[in-house]
Write a protein that holds these residues in place. Structure first.
Motif, mmCIF file in Angstrom:
data_model
loop_
_atom_site.group_PDB
_atom_site.id
_atom_site.type_symbol
_atom_site.label_atom_id
_atom_site.label_comp_id
_atom_site.label_asym_id
_atom_site.label_seq_id
_atom_site.Cartn_x
_atom_site.Cartn_y
_atom_site.Cartn_z
ATOM 1 N N PRO A 114 0.817 -1.222 0.000
ATOM 2 C CA PRO A 114 0.000 0.000 0.000
ATOM 3 C C PRO A 114 0.846 1.265 0.000
ATOM 4 O O PRO A 114 0.427 2.301 -0.507
ATOM 5 C CB PRO A 114 -0.831 -0.109 1.284
ATOM 6 N N ARG A 115 2.039 1.176 0.562
ATOM 7 C CA ARG A 115 2.930 2.335 0.558
ATOM 8 C C ARG A 115 3.314 2.701 -0.876
ATOM 9 O O ARG A 115 3.293 3.891 -1.268
ATOM 10 C CB ARG A 115 4.205 1.999 1.358
ATOM 11 N N ARG A 129 1.647 1.914 -3.534
ATOM 12 C CA ARG A 129 0.432 2.376 -4.209
ATOM 13 C C ARG A 129 0.178 3.860 -3.928
ATOM 14 O O ARG A 129 -0.140 4.634 -4.832
ATOM 15 C CB ARG A 129 -0.766 1.540 -3.722
ATOM 16 N N LEU A 130 0.361 4.249 -2.689
ATOM 17 C CA LEU A 130 0.153 5.659 -2.334
ATOM 18 C C LEU A 130 1.193 6.551 -3.006
ATOM 19 O O LEU A 130 0.888 7.662 -3.452
ATOM 20 C CB LEU A 130 0.206 5.815 -0.805
ATOM 21 N N LEU A 131 2.411 6.055 -3.101
ATOM 22 C CA LEU A 131 3.447 6.835 -3.781
ATOM 23 C C LEU A 131 3.073 7.067 -5.237
ATOM 24 O O LEU A 131 3.299 8.156 -5.787
ATOM 25 C CB LEU A 131 4.800 6.115 -3.682
ATOM 26 N N ARG A 160 0.011 7.160 -6.406
ATOM 27 C CA ARG A 160 -1.065 8.173 -6.359
ATOM 28 C C ARG A 160 -0.472 9.569 -6.255
ATOM 29 O O ARG A 160 -0.914 10.504 -6.925
ATOM 30 C CB ARG A 160 -1.975 7.929 -5.155
ATOM 31 N N MET A 161 0.521 9.705 -5.402
ATOM 32 C CA MET A 161 1.159 11.015 -5.225
ATOM 33 C C MET A 161 1.813 11.473 -6.521
ATOM 34 O O MET A 161 1.833 12.672 -6.827
ATOM 35 C CB MET A 161 2.184 10.954 -4.086
ATOM 36 N N MET A 212 -0.721 12.991 -8.614
ATOM 37 C CA MET A 212 -1.219 14.253 -8.074
ATOM 38 C C MET A 212 -0.109 15.271 -7.865
ATOM 39 O O MET A 212 -0.257 16.206 -7.063
ATOM 40 C CB MET A 212 -1.947 13.988 -6.760
ATOM 41 N N LEU A 220 8.705 10.454 -8.161
ATOM 42 C CA LEU A 220 7.818 9.674 -7.296
ATOM 43 C C LEU A 220 7.467 8.324 -7.924
ATOM 44 O O LEU A 220 7.331 7.315 -7.216
ATOM 45 C CB LEU A 220 6.538 10.467 -7.003
ATOM 46 N N ALA A 245 10.216 6.164 -7.169
ATOM 47 C CA ALA A 245 10.188 5.743 -5.765
ATOM 48 C C ALA A 245 9.159 4.651 -5.538
ATOM 49 O O ALA A 245 9.360 3.730 -4.738
ATOM 50 C CB ALA A 245 9.883 6.940 -4.875
ATOM 51 N N ARG A 286 10.557 1.256 -6.447
ATOM 52 C CA ARG A 286 11.546 0.660 -5.536
ATOM 53 C C ARG A 286 10.835 -0.117 -4.438
ATOM 54 O O ARG A 286 9.806 0.332 -3.942
ATOM 55 C CB ARG A 286 12.421 1.746 -4.926
ATOM 56 N N ALA A 314 0.941 16.354 1.499
ATOM 57 C CA ALA A 314 0.652 15.826 0.164
ATOM 58 C C ALA A 314 0.230 14.372 0.236
ATOM 59 O O ALA A 314 -0.710 13.953 -0.459
ATOM 60 C CB ALA A 314 1.876 15.977 -0.734
ATOM 61 N N ALA A 332 -3.374 12.770 -0.796
ATOM 62 C CA ALA A 332 -3.456 11.758 -1.856
ATOM 63 C C ALA A 332 -4.012 10.437 -1.359
ATOM 64 O O ALA A 332 -4.521 9.637 -2.153
ATOM 65 C CB ALA A 332 -2.072 11.528 -2.463
ATOM 66 N N VAL A 349 0.926 3.815 6.970
ATOM 67 C CA VAL A 349 1.169 3.770 5.528
ATOM 68 C C VAL A 349 1.391 5.180 4.989
ATOM 69 O O VAL A 349 2.323 5.436 4.218
ATOM 70 C CB VAL A 349 -0.010 3.100 4.799
ATOM 71 N N ALA A 388 4.758 6.487 6.083
ATOM 72 C CA ALA A 388 5.851 5.811 5.375
ATOM 73 C C ALA A 388 5.983 6.335 3.958
ATOM 74 O O ALA A 388 7.100 6.583 3.468
ATOM 75 C CB ALA A 388 5.601 4.302 5.366
ATOM 76 N N ALA A 389 4.853 6.515 3.297
ATOM 77 C CA ALA A 389 4.883 7.033 1.930
ATOM 78 C C ALA A 389 5.414 8.462 1.906
ATOM 79 O O ALA A 389 6.199 8.831 1.025
ATOM 80 C CB ALA A 389 3.486 6.974 1.317
ATOM 81 N N ALA A 397 9.165 8.371 2.211
ATOM 82 C CA ALA A 397 9.792 7.946 0.957
ATOM 83 C C ALA A 397 9.714 9.055 -0.082
ATOM 84 O O ALA A 397 10.678 9.317 -0.818
ATOM 85 C CB ALA A 397 9.108 6.677 0.446
ATOM 86 N N SER A 432 12.787 11.030 -1.951
ATOM 87 C CA SER A 432 12.819 11.039 -3.406
ATOM 88 C C SER A 432 12.862 12.463 -3.950
ATOM 89 O O SER A 432 13.614 12.766 -4.886
ATOM 90 C CB SER A 432 11.591 10.287 -3.929
ATOM 91 N N LEU A 433 12.066 13.344 -3.352
ATOM 92 C CA LEU A 433 11.962 14.715 -3.864
ATOM 93 C C LEU A 433 13.215 15.527 -3.547
ATOM 94 O O LEU A 433 13.641 16.364 -4.358
ATOM 95 C CB LEU A 433 10.722 15.392 -3.283
#
Lengths: 195, 195
Positions: A148-149, A151-153, A155-156, A159, A188, A191, A194, B163, B167, B176, B179-180, B183, B187-188
């Motif tokens: 899920p982490r 997946r959220l990345l 999504r980010m 967005m 992102l 990321a 990874r 952010a 999201a 989660v 953690a996202a 990460a 990354s940014l």
DNA sequence: GTCTATACGGTGATAGAC
DNA sequence: GTCTATCACCGTATAGAC
């Protein structure tokens, strides 16, 4: 208050269009709830009652502003499904999305950023939820049991344009914002890939 | 409407604290403007007029919610200035910020995300502007003539927690999201370092 | 500290003349 | 299409009894 500029001549469609422009601006700067129909009418140079001739109510202005939204998300979902899976598909999809969103849409993004709750409600009431469309795209890009982490990345990444707009200092040139959003999206999505 | 639960006994301070909790929740879910003092009082189990005993007005609730904000940003600015410049200073500062922001603060972030304009106004009126503090940190981390695109990317890194919250799909576990966000921040900040 | 009661302004919205 | 006039309502806020 009977004295006012003799309203510049306009056709009905023009008045409606200008009202949308003005409302979008006011809603973005002050927020939807904090903006009254009176303010919109004043800025337009007509009476409040006349504004009600063009729009059934305040929320109809918002709906007219949002109409057509969701089409792009659906188009992206379709495009993703048509592609043959490849290691760079996620990256391609994200950049496709960010680039398509970046043309003249910054104003709309500012509005959505300023009224997140409102947009959610209206969109839900209007039937289409952009979030759902995005979820469909994600499902096609990631295995269903994915972290899920990650997946959220992803999504980010999708967005990143609204995120860039939100992070930008007032007065930032649009080209800078778009460029940063693009770079952020690339970063992102990498990321998210990874483990 | 005379019938209502016999308000659970509370001291003044407790009532005030609980009112803050409830208001924060309502403001986050419905927005500040869309929430009436009546609703807050109802949820609290007291009369509206009683609520006005604890807070001078609606905006005072918001100010009480925001007080203390800006301290962390100032502390970060001080910390950055104390460090000897190093290639990893930006990364360290970003992670320090995201990690410090992540404890129990998610509720507050949701509130700020839901009412971006309001928070801006109140914060400005209260004197302290978090954005300015952040700008000071950025100035210490980047040369003044740095590429504005890279500067914005670094800003986005600092704002990766909000952010991520924005999201995240509803129901996403806080761990989660955090953690996202972490990460994404890493990354940014790396993307901001690339030319 | 909490209540009842009330004042007051502004809001979204409508009716109907022009 | 735009106007004047008016509506009911609900929001914030205060006064004063208990």
């Amino acid at each position: 208050m009977p004295d006012r500029q003799p309203a510049t001549r306009r056709t009905g469609a023009q008045t409606r269009a200008e009202a949308q422009r003005i409302a979008l601006e006011l809603f973005s700067n002050q927020g939807y709830e904090a903006t009254s129909m009176q303010q919109v009418a004043d800025a337009l140079g007509i009476r409040k009652a006349s504004l009600y001739y063009h729009f059934r109510g305040k929320d109809e202005i918002v709906r007219s502003l949002l109409e057509g939204r969701g089409d792009e998300a659906r188009a992206l979902a379709r495009w993703v499904h048509e592609q043959t899976p490849s290691p760079t598909l996620a990256r391609d999809a994200v950049l496709r999305w960010v680039d398509s969103s970046s043309r003249e849409k910054l104003r709309g993004i500012r509005f959505m950023n300023a009224n997140p709750l409102l947009v959610g409600t209206v969109a839900r009431r209007a039937g289409v939820d952009v979030g759902d469309e995005l979820a469909a795209v994600l499902d096609a890009l990631l295995p269903h049991d994915a972290d899920p982490r990650r997946r959220l990345l992803l999504r980010m990444a999708f967005m990143s344009l609204p995120a860039a707009v939100a992070a930008a200092e007032p007065g930032t040139p649009d080209e800078v914002t778009v460029a940063a959003a693009r770079a952020a999206a690339e970063s992102l999505v990498a990321a998210a890939a990874r483990p």
